[in-house]
Design a protein around this motif. Sequence first.
Motif, mmCIF file in Angstrom:
data_model
loop_
_atom_site.group_PDB
_atom_site.id
_atom_site.type_symbol
_atom_site.label_atom_id
_atom_site.label_comp_id
_atom_site.label_asym_id
_atom_site.label_seq_id
_atom_site.Cartn_x
_atom_site.Cartn_y
_atom_site.Cartn_z
ATOM 1 N N GLY A 34 -6.089 -9.293 -9.406
ATOM 2 C CA GLY A 34 -7.308 -9.365 -8.618
ATOM 3 C C GLY A 34 -8.062 -10.668 -8.822
ATOM 4 O O GLY A 34 -8.606 -11.248 -7.868
ATOM 5 N N VAL A 35 -8.108 -11.150 -10.064
ATOM 6 C CA VAL A 35 -8.772 -12.431 -10.341
ATOM 7 C C VAL A 35 -8.044 -13.569 -9.632
ATOM 8 O O VAL A 35 -8.665 -14.453 -9.023
ATOM 9 N N ALA A 36 -6.692 -13.544 -9.684
ATOM 10 C CA ALA A 36 -5.913 -14.580 -8.996
ATOM 11 C C ALA A 36 -6.126 -14.507 -7.485
ATOM 12 O O ALA A 36 -6.263 -15.538 -6.812
ATOM 13 N N ALA A 37 -6.175 -13.294 -6.949
ATOM 14 C CA ALA A 37 -6.404 -13.131 -5.514
ATOM 15 C C ALA A 37 -7.787 -13.619 -5.117
ATOM 16 O O ALA A 37 -7.961 -14.246 -4.060
ATOM 17 N N ALA A 38 -8.786 -13.334 -5.953
ATOM 18 C CA ALA A 38 -10.144 -13.797 -5.658
ATOM 19 C C ALA A 38 -10.210 -15.320 -5.633
ATOM 20 O O ALA A 38 -10.870 -15.916 -4.763
ATOM 21 N N LEU A 39 -9.509 -15.957 -6.575
ATOM 22 C CA LEU A 39 -9.456 -17.416 -6.565
ATOM 23 C C LEU A 39 -8.794 -17.917 -5.292
ATOM 24 O O LEU A 39 -9.273 -18.877 -4.656
ATOM 25 N N ASN A 40 -7.703 -17.261 -4.894
ATOM 26 C CA ASN A 40 -6.991 -17.662 -3.687
ATOM 27 C C ASN A 40 -7.879 -17.539 -2.449
ATOM 28 O O ASN A 40 -7.943 -18.465 -1.619
ATOM 29 N N TRP A 94 -4.126 -4.792 -12.329
ATOM 30 C CA TRP A 94 -4.837 -5.134 -11.104
ATOM 31 C C TRP A 94 -5.980 -6.109 -11.377
ATOM 32 O O TRP A 94 -6.373 -6.880 -10.490
ATOM 33 N N ILE A 95 -6.508 -6.097 -12.603
ATOM 34 C CA ILE A 95 -7.587 -7.043 -12.933
ATOM 35 C C ILE A 95 -7.046 -8.471 -12.906
ATOM 36 O O ILE A 95 -7.661 -9.381 -12.340
ATOM 37 N N PRO A 129 -1.698 2.795 -10.320
ATOM 38 C CA PRO A 129 -2.454 1.627 -10.813
ATOM 39 C C PRO A 129 -1.842 0.295 -10.418
ATOM 40 O O PRO A 129 -2.527 -0.734 -10.462
ATOM 41 N N LEU A 130 -0.561 0.306 -10.027
ATOM 42 C CA LEU A 130 0.082 -0.929 -9.613
ATOM 43 C C LEU A 130 -0.235 -1.303 -8.166
ATOM 44 O O LEU A 130 -0.005 -2.434 -7.755
ATOM 45 N N VAL A 131 -0.752 -0.333 -7.377
ATOM 46 C CA VAL A 131 -1.025 -0.613 -5.966
ATOM 47 C C VAL A 131 -2.127 -1.652 -5.797
ATOM 48 O O VAL A 131 -1.966 -2.610 -5.031
ATOM 49 N N PRO A 132 -3.294 -1.510 -6.476
ATOM 50 C CA PRO A 132 -4.281 -2.592 -6.353
ATOM 51 C C PRO A 132 -3.710 -3.943 -6.772
ATOM 52 O O PRO A 132 -4.034 -4.965 -6.162
ATOM 53 N N SER A 133 -2.847 -3.938 -7.789
ATOM 54 C CA SER A 133 -2.224 -5.176 -8.212
ATOM 55 C C SER A 133 -1.316 -5.728 -7.116
ATOM 56 O O SER A 133 -1.300 -6.928 -6.848
ATOM 57 N N ALA A 134 -0.567 -4.829 -6.461
ATOM 58 C CA ALA A 134 0.312 -5.267 -5.379
ATOM 59 C C ALA A 134 -0.481 -5.799 -4.197
ATOM 60 O O ALA A 134 -0.081 -6.777 -3.556
ATOM 61 N N VAL A 135 -1.607 -5.155 -3.902
ATOM 62 C CA VAL A 135 -2.456 -5.640 -2.811
ATOM 63 C C VAL A 135 -3.029 -7.012 -3.153
ATOM 64 O O VAL A 135 -3.097 -7.912 -2.298
ATOM 65 N N LEU A 181 0.813 -1.217 0.000
ATOM 66 C CA LEU A 181 0.000 0.000 0.000
ATOM 67 C C LEU A 181 0.844 1.263 0.000
ATOM 68 O O LEU A 181 0.514 2.257 -0.642
ATOM 69 N N VAL A 182 1.966 1.220 0.712
ATOM 70 C CA VAL A 182 2.748 2.435 0.930
ATOM 71 C C VAL A 182 3.768 2.684 -0.172
ATOM 72 O O VAL A 182 3.914 3.815 -0.648
ATOM 73 N N ALA A 183 4.477 1.658 -0.603
ATOM 74 C CA ALA A 183 5.661 1.909 -1.424
ATOM 75 C C ALA A 183 5.731 1.171 -2.738
ATOM 76 O O ALA A 183 6.609 1.464 -3.545
ATOM 77 N N GLN A 184 4.832 0.210 -3.004
ATOM 78 C CA GLN A 184 4.986 -0.589 -4.212
ATOM 79 C C GLN A 184 4.908 0.257 -5.475
ATOM 80 O O GLN A 184 5.700 0.108 -6.404
ATOM 81 N N GLY A 185 3.930 1.160 -5.529
ATOM 82 C CA GLY A 185 3.777 1.990 -6.716
ATOM 83 C C GLY A 185 4.985 2.877 -6.956
ATOM 84 O O GLY A 185 5.474 2.997 -8.085
ATOM 85 N N MET A 186 5.518 3.478 -5.886
ATOM 86 C CA MET A 186 6.680 4.343 -6.031
ATOM 87 C C MET A 186 7.916 3.541 -6.430
ATOM 88 O O MET A 186 8.728 4.005 -7.225
ATOM 89 N N LYS A 187 8.071 2.336 -5.901
ATOM 90 C CA LYS A 187 9.242 1.537 -6.260
ATOM 91 C C LYS A 187 9.246 1.224 -7.747
ATOM 92 O O LYS A 187 10.279 1.346 -8.420
#
Length: 484
Positions: free
Chosen positions: A372-378, A368-369, A228-234, A64-70
Motif C-alpha cells: 500500500g505504501v508503494a502504491a501510494a507513492l506510485n 498490504w501495508i 489479507p493478500l487481496v489488499p496487497s494484490a490490489v 480482487l477475485v482470485a489472488q487470495g485463493m491462488k
Amino acid sequence: MAILAVMLARLKELLRHSAIYGLGSIVARVLAVLLLPLYTRYLSPTDYGLIETLVALAAVLTALVAQGMKSAFFRFYFDSAEPARRLLVVRTAFWYVMAASTAVLIAGVALAQQISWLLFHTRSHDGLVVAAFIGLWAALNYEQMTSLFRVEQRSTAYVVATLANVAITIGATVLLVVAFDKGPVGVLVGNFTGTLVIYAALLVYSRHALGLQFDRRLYRAMNRFGLPLVPSAVALWLTNFSDRFFLVKLTDAHEVGLYSIGVRVASAIVLLLTAFRMAWPAFAYSIEDDREAQRAYSFVLTYVVYVCCWLALALGLLAPWILKLITTAPFYPAQNVVAPLAFGVAAFGAYVVVQIGTGRARQTRANWIVTGVAAALNVGLNLVLIPAYGRMGAAVATVAAYSLLFVAMAWRAQMVFPVPYQWRRVATLGAVAVGLTVLGKLVDAPLALALVLTAVYPLLLGLLGFYLPAERRRLRRLLPLLGR
C-alpha cells in the motif's frame, strides 16, 4: 561441503523447473514481440492504448477475485501429503474460482456501456469491454487449472498447455486482425480464443482431479490465509497498471499506446522472471528445513538481481534500435521510457524473492501495508509527474514505487523469517547497471558503444570484487569452454 552440495542441488532443481516453465513463457513473449510489427501496422497508438487500458482493468479484477485463493492454494496444497486432502484443496479452489469469475463476467456484460463511459467517455467501446470480460473469465479459470501442474511440479505438462495456447492465440489474432480487419476487438478475442480452447481440453485431461466437492471449512481457512493478500494484490495492481488510467485521463489514449509499447519492450525481462515466478513458490515452500531455506533464498536473490539488472541495462541502452526493428515510426518515441521501466521490473523481481519469507512464516496480514505504501507513492508521483512529463513521468513513478516495494518488503520479511541476504553484492549489481545506463544515455551512445557497455557489465563486477571465490573458479572453468 555437504551443506553447500545440498544447496546447489536445490538451486539446480529450481533452475530446471524455471527453464521448462520458461520455454512456454519465452515462446509466448517472443511471439508477442513478433506480433508488435503486426499491431503497429494495423493498429494506431490510440487503438493500442484502448487495449492496454482494458488489460489493466482485467488485472485489478484478477487481484480482487482470485489472488487470495491462488496464494492459499499453493500454501494449503503442501500442508498435507495425503492425496485425499490435496484433492479436496484442488476441488475447493476450482469451484470457488469458477463461481467468482462467472459472477464477474455476468456483471461485466450487463454494465459494459457504463464501464466504457467511465474509462473512455464514450459508450461505443462496449464491445471491447465485453471481450475483455470474457478474456478475464477464461484467464482466471485457465490459470487455476494450470496451477495443478505447478504444485505437482509437472512443468512439462504445463509448458505443453502453454505452447498450445500460444499457437492457437497467435493464429486467431492474425486471422481476426489481418484477414477480417477487426482492430482492437480482434486482438482481445484472439487473445482469449486459445485460452478457452486449451481450458476445455484441460477440463477433460484433469477430470480425475475434479468433482462436485467443496469444503466450506477448508474454504474459510484458505480465505483467512488469502484474504489479507487481496489488499496487497490490489496495491500491486496500482503500482503495475494504474499509470495507464492516469495517462488516459490526464493525457490521452495515444500516450497510453506509446507508454504500453515501452512497457512491452521492457517486459522482455519477464521472459525469465515469469518462468522463475512459476517455479519459485512450489520450490521455496518444498524446502522443509528453515536453515537450508535461508541459505537458498539468499543466493536466489543475488542471482535473480544479477540477471534482471544485466537485462535492464541491455534493454535501456538498445531500446532505440529494438523499436526501429519491431515497430513503425509512430511508435519510436516510446524508447525513452524503456530504461526506467526495465529497472522497475528488476526491482520487482527482487521483491518476488524476498516476499516469500512472509508466506513461509504465515505472516501475510501486514503485507498490504508494504504494498500500500508503494502504491501510494506510485499514485502520488503519477499525479504530480504525468501532467508535466507524460509517459516519462509514469515511468519514473513506476521505478520509484517498485524500488520502495522491494526495500520495504525485504525489511518486513526479515522481521518474520530472517534470511542472510548478500546485501553488498545486491547493491553492487544495481549500482553498476544503473551507472552504465546513465553513462550511455549521457553520451547518446551509438549502437556499437551501447553493445560494449552492455558486455562490460560482468567484467566490471569482477573488478569491483563482486564474485565469490567459488564463483570465480566456476567462471574460469566455463570461459575456456565458451571460447571453443
